[in-house]
Design an enzyme around this catalytic site. Structure first.
Site, mmCIF file in Angstrom:
data_model
loop_
_atom_site.group_PDB
_atom_site.id
_atom_site.type_symbol
_atom_site.label_atom_id
_atom_site.label_comp_id
_atom_site.label_asym_id
_atom_site.label_seq_id
_atom_site.Cartn_x
_atom_site.Cartn_y
_atom_site.Cartn_z
ATOM 1 N N GLU A 114 10.795 -8.143 -3.380
ATOM 2 C CA GLU A 114 11.257 -6.827 -2.918
ATOM 3 C C GLU A 114 10.756 -6.705 -1.490
ATOM 4 O O GLU A 114 9.585 -6.413 -1.271
ATOM 5 C CB GLU A 114 10.599 -5.779 -3.828
ATOM 6 C CG GLU A 114 11.304 -4.487 -3.874
ATOM 7 C CD GLU A 114 12.685 -4.667 -4.417
ATOM 8 O OE1 GLU A 114 13.604 -4.525 -3.600
ATOM 9 O OE2 GLU A 114 12.837 -4.966 -5.609
ATOM 10 N N LEU A 115 11.625 -6.964 -0.518
ATOM 11 C CA LEU A 115 11.146 -7.152 0.855
ATOM 12 C C LEU A 115 11.568 -6.000 1.769
ATOM 13 O O LEU A 115 11.863 -4.916 1.316
ATOM 14 C CB LEU A 115 11.620 -8.517 1.357
ATOM 15 C CG LEU A 115 11.293 -9.687 0.400
ATOM 16 C CD1 LEU A 115 11.844 -11.002 0.910
ATOM 17 C CD2 LEU A 115 9.795 -9.789 0.148
ATOM 18 N N LYS A 149 -2.728 -8.665 -7.437
ATOM 19 C CA LYS A 149 -3.427 -8.626 -6.142
ATOM 20 C C LYS A 149 -2.906 -7.398 -5.418
ATOM 21 O O LYS A 149 -1.841 -7.420 -4.805
ATOM 22 C CB LYS A 149 -3.129 -9.902 -5.352
ATOM 23 C CG LYS A 149 -4.217 -10.297 -4.364
ATOM 24 C CD LYS A 149 -4.539 -9.224 -3.338
ATOM 25 C CE LYS A 149 -3.565 -9.236 -2.178
ATOM 26 N NZ LYS A 149 -3.814 -8.093 -1.255
ATOM 27 N N PRO A 150 -3.668 -6.274 -5.506
ATOM 28 C CA PRO A 150 -3.185 -5.051 -4.844
ATOM 29 C C PRO A 150 -3.412 -5.122 -3.333
ATOM 30 O O PRO A 150 -4.193 -5.956 -2.855
ATOM 31 C CB PRO A 150 -4.063 -3.959 -5.467
ATOM 32 C CG PRO A 150 -5.336 -4.659 -5.839
ATOM 33 C CD PRO A 150 -4.982 -6.087 -6.154
ATOM 34 N N CYS A 201 10.344 1.246 1.894
ATOM 35 C CA CYS A 201 11.368 0.265 2.272
ATOM 36 C C CYS A 201 12.749 0.883 2.134
ATOM 37 O O CYS A 201 13.710 0.403 2.716
ATOM 38 C CB CYS A 201 11.226 -1.011 1.464
ATOM 39 S SG CYS A 201 11.125 -0.697 -0.295
ATOM 40 N N GLU A 243 12.075 -2.297 11.336
ATOM 41 C CA GLU A 243 11.807 -1.345 10.249
ATOM 42 C C GLU A 243 10.610 -0.500 10.694
ATOM 43 O O GLU A 243 9.475 -0.982 10.755
ATOM 44 C CB GLU A 243 11.481 -2.110 8.960
ATOM 45 C CG GLU A 243 11.315 -1.192 7.766
ATOM 46 C CD GLU A 243 10.979 -1.948 6.477
ATOM 47 O OE1 GLU A 243 10.403 -3.050 6.549
ATOM 48 O OE2 GLU A 243 11.279 -1.409 5.399
ATOM 49 N N SER A 296 15.900 5.696 -5.836
ATOM 50 C CA SER A 296 14.919 5.089 -6.738
ATOM 51 C C SER A 296 14.942 5.775 -8.096
ATOM 52 O O SER A 296 14.870 7.003 -8.167
ATOM 53 C CB SER A 296 13.529 5.211 -6.120
ATOM 54 O OG SER A 296 13.532 4.627 -4.835
ATOM 55 N N GLY A 331 6.648 -6.349 -0.456
ATOM 56 C CA GLY A 331 5.976 -6.300 0.839
ATOM 57 C C GLY A 331 6.934 -6.740 1.936
ATOM 58 O O GLY A 331 8.156 -6.606 1.790
ATOM 59 N N TRP A 373 0.804 -1.223 0.000
ATOM 60 C CA TRP A 373 0.000 0.000 0.000
ATOM 61 C C TRP A 373 0.842 1.280 0.000
ATOM 62 O O TRP A 373 0.301 2.363 -0.152
ATOM 63 C CB TRP A 373 -0.915 0.028 1.240
ATOM 64 C CG TRP A 373 -0.197 -0.337 2.515
ATOM 65 C CD1 TRP A 373 -0.254 -1.545 3.151
ATOM 66 C CD2 TRP A 373 0.707 0.470 3.271
ATOM 67 N NE1 TRP A 373 0.564 -1.536 4.256
ATOM 68 C CE2 TRP A 373 1.158 -0.313 4.359
ATOM 69 C CE3 TRP A 373 1.174 1.778 3.140
ATOM 70 C CZ2 TRP A 373 2.073 0.170 5.313
ATOM 71 C CZ3 TRP A 373 2.086 2.263 4.085
ATOM 72 C CH2 TRP A 373 2.517 1.455 5.152
ATOM 73 N N ASN A 374 2.166 1.172 0.203
ATOM 74 C CA ASN A 374 2.908 2.426 0.429
ATOM 75 C C ASN A 374 3.102 3.259 -0.832
ATOM 76 O O ASN A 374 3.095 4.488 -0.774
ATOM 77 C CB ASN A 374 4.240 2.164 1.140
ATOM 78 C CG ASN A 374 5.163 1.266 0.371
ATOM 79 O OD1 ASN A 374 4.740 0.540 -0.519
ATOM 80 N ND2 ASN A 374 6.434 1.306 0.724
HETATM 81 P P1 ADP Z 1 2.891 -4.572 4.675
HETATM 82 O O1 ADP Z 1 3.517 -4.913 5.982
HETATM 83 O O2 ADP Z 1 3.591 -3.549 3.872
HETATM 84 O O3 ADP Z 1 1.397 -4.418 4.725
HETATM 85 P P2 ADP Z 1 2.539 -7.212 3.681
HETATM 86 O O4 ADP Z 1 3.665 -8.099 3.320
HETATM 87 O O5 ADP Z 1 1.684 -7.584 4.829
HETATM 88 O O6 ADP Z 1 3.203 -5.804 3.798
HETATM 89 O O7 ADP Z 1 1.568 -6.994 2.447
HETATM 90 C C1 ADP Z 1 2.014 -6.846 1.123
HETATM 91 C C2 ADP Z 1 1.039 -7.557 0.200
HETATM 92 O O8 ADP Z 1 1.014 -8.936 0.542
HETATM 93 C C3 ADP Z 1 -0.398 -7.066 0.307
HETATM 94 O O9 ADP Z 1 -0.974 -7.076 -0.995
HETATM 95 C C4 ADP Z 1 -1.029 -8.108 1.189
HETATM 96 O O10 ADP Z 1 -2.420 -8.253 0.989
HETATM 97 C C5 ADP Z 1 -0.323 -9.369 0.748
HETATM 98 N N1 ADP Z 1 -0.323 -10.433 1.756
HETATM 99 C C6 ADP Z 1 -0.379 -10.313 3.094
HETATM 100 N N2 ADP Z 1 -0.362 -11.529 3.683
HETATM 101 C C7 ADP Z 1 -0.288 -12.451 2.690
HETATM 102 C C8 ADP Z 1 -0.226 -13.885 2.660
HETATM 103 N N3 ADP Z 1 -0.228 -14.619 3.769
HETATM 104 N N4 ADP Z 1 -0.140 -14.474 1.450
HETATM 105 C C9 ADP Z 1 -0.123 -13.741 0.331
HETATM 106 N N5 ADP Z 1 -0.189 -12.404 0.290
HETATM 107 C C10 ADP Z 1 -0.262 -11.745 1.453
#
Ligand code: ADP
Length: 488
Positions: free
Chosen positions: A261-262, A185-186, A295, A392, A452, A239, A161-162
């Site tokens: 990209e973690l 999948k946003p 990030c 973080e 970036s 994420g 979402w950022n």
């Molecule tokens: P943040 O901490 O930035 O919210 P997340 O890793 O939780 O990061 O979320 C990033 C993306 O991963 C979002 O689109 C979220 O819906 C998705 N997501 C969260 N949990 C899962 C999961 N268990 N499996 C697949 N996708 C996921």
């Protein structure tokens, strides 16, 4: 059909359905979920809540569209991206406003993101026609080797979402340039920007089924279903490291091409020979761009002892002067954070760091009232191992610690499982280069607070990820190499 939502300031209604096979639809369950405005917690829109059946339908569409799209002339794919770049640029104000409304970010950040996001389409429009191969003579003679690149296939793109636009265009640009088809999948907090982008891409001529978007509240099962679908060939995820590890385990079952990209934990190093004012300017960018919800955000500051007090004083003055309010308010430099979970985490980290011995110079207290606000905060005397340097933070918090020499700062900076980006300020270029070589990070900014760039390979080492986005490297992640051998 689903009901589009009219958002004041945005000329056309914003879609709220699932986008599958070129048409908009409701969720198979009929369910929806609310998207909130983080500035006041009111409901901004109600969006279709995709199910496992819906994501399978999206996979059907992406799979059916693949052969035709893979065979499209590269120039045509490039022109689709070019038209999408132009449409985003023409509608920059509207996209920026939408991002401010669903994410909370300040208008200046939203506009900067829109420019950055659109630039991925321009860059990959130009890259689409430069997918190359070669022709080789076998060393022993008698055979020839033709090396060619083909689209990887159906890709799943999972975004955070950022940066609701840029994290998606950075994946969609190379996917479309390469001739791949995708299921997106946003993030559940910010699906509207992704849906508007899908509409723009369709208007730009991207064929039905090439880009499918499935928002959902049930990420675990919906993404899990797509990950287990034998037609999927690639996952690209941005994420948290925690979710990235889950997806990598799922990817192993099908040996999926994986781009990750973690999380990051960026150190910002200020040497005593640095131009302090430039370092403070860079710190403001590295820390406060996007309210710290990046990030790449400077997560911890290491300042050489002799200049530490002066740096802290200057940074606190600048941070303290940032106006906090609704992202679209006049003069606002910092909007609300995206949701309750995020602001609660920032507050917990600050309180834990203060309990560990840090001192608050500015900010440090969560305001009461609606909205997910947190003030710009500077902490000094931050102990090694405290929450603000280990976790973080993802918010507007600058913890400052000191160092004596380069060996010590390298030890401090590298003592993290993460390795996305580091920043170094010094007037001595050789020192900067020596530090950059020894920093265990995928990117280093020397005398720059932002790295970036769509034309540069963005990505991390260690637990910050796998693969690169942007640049030529970003396109290569969506291509597989085939070689053809024949006697001659
Ligand atoms: P943040 O901490 O930035 O919210 P997340 O890793 O939780 O990061 O979320 C990033 C993306 O991963 C979002 O689109 C979220 O819906 C998705 N997501 C969260 N949990 C899962 C999961 N268990 N499996 C697949 N996708 C996921």
């Amino acid at each position: 059909m689903t009901t589009d939502v009219q958002i004041p300031g945005i000329s056309s209604p914003v879609p709220t359905g699932l986008f599958i096979g070129g048409s908009w639809r409701t969720a198979s369950s009929g369910a929806t979920f609310d998207v909130l405005d983080p500035a006041d917690e009111t409901v901004l829109a109600t969006v279709a809540d995709g199910t496992t059946d819906d994501v399978t339908a999206a996979m059907d569409a992406a799979h059916a569209a693949l052969p035709g799209f893979a065979a499209t002339p590269p120039r045509q794919r490039g022109e689709m991206l070019r038209r999408a770049f132009e449409a985003m640029t023409a509608r920059a104000e509207e996209f920026a406003l939408l991002m401010t409304r669903e994410n909370g970010k300040a208008t200046a950040d939203a506009k900067a993101e829109l420019t950055y996001a659109a630039e991925f389409f321009r860059w990959f429009a130009e890259e689409a026609v430069r997918i190359d191969g070669d022709y080789r003579v076998a060393p022993a003679g008698g055979t020839r080797t033709i090396v060619t690149r083909q689209p990887v296939g159906v890709c799943l793109l999972v975004t955070p979402w950022n940066f609701p636009a840029a994290m998606l265009t950075r994946k969609l640009g190379p996917a479309i340039a390469a001739g791949c088809t995708v299921v997106v999948k946003p993030a559940e907090d910010t699906p509207l920007t992704a849906l508007l982008l899908a509409q723009v891409l369709a208007e730009a001529g991207v064929p039905d089924g090439v880009v499918n978007v499935v928002p959902t509240l049930n990420a675990e099962e919906v993404v899990g279903t797509a990950m287990a679908d034998p037609r999927l060939r690639k996952i690209s995820f941005t994420g948290s490291t925690e979710v990235g590890k889950i997806l990598l385990k799922q990817a192993a079952d099908q040996v999926l091409v994986s781009s990750m990209e973690l999380g990051g934990n960026a150190p910002f190093v200020v040497c005593e020979d640095a131009d302090l004012d430039a370092a403070v300017d860079g710190a403001m960018l590295a820390k406060m761009r996007n309210g710290g919800e990046a990030c790449t955000a400077a997560n911890r500051f290491y300042v050489q002892e002799s200049v530490a007090d002066a740096f802290a004083e200057k940074l606190a003055a600048r941070m303290g002067a940032v106006q906090v309010g609704r992202g679209d308010g006049d003069g606002v430099g910092l909007g609300p954070l995206v949701n309750e979970e995020t602001v609660a985490k920032v507050d917990r980290i600050v309180q834990a760091t203060v309990e560990a011995g840090a001192r608050v110079v500015t900010g440090g207290t969560r305001p009461s009232g609606p909205g997910f606000f947190y003030p710009p905060t500077v902490l000094v005397d931050v102990p090694a191992g405290s929450a603000a340097v280990v976790e973080e933070t993802f918010g507007p918090v600058a913890p400052i610690a000191t160092f004596t020499d380069d060996a010590e700062v390298l030890e401090l900076a590298n003592s993290t499982p993460f390795g996305l980006v580091a920043y170094v300020y010094t007037a001595d270029l050789a020192r900067g280069l020596r530090l950059s070589e020894a920093l265990e990070f995928g990117m280093v900014g020397i005398n720059r607070g932002v790295v970036s760039d769509p034309a540069a390979p963005f990505g991390g080492v260690k637990q910050s990820g796998l693969g690169r986005e942007g640049a030529h490297e970003g396109l290569a992640e969506y291509l597989s190499t085939k070689y053809v051998s024949f006697p001659l």
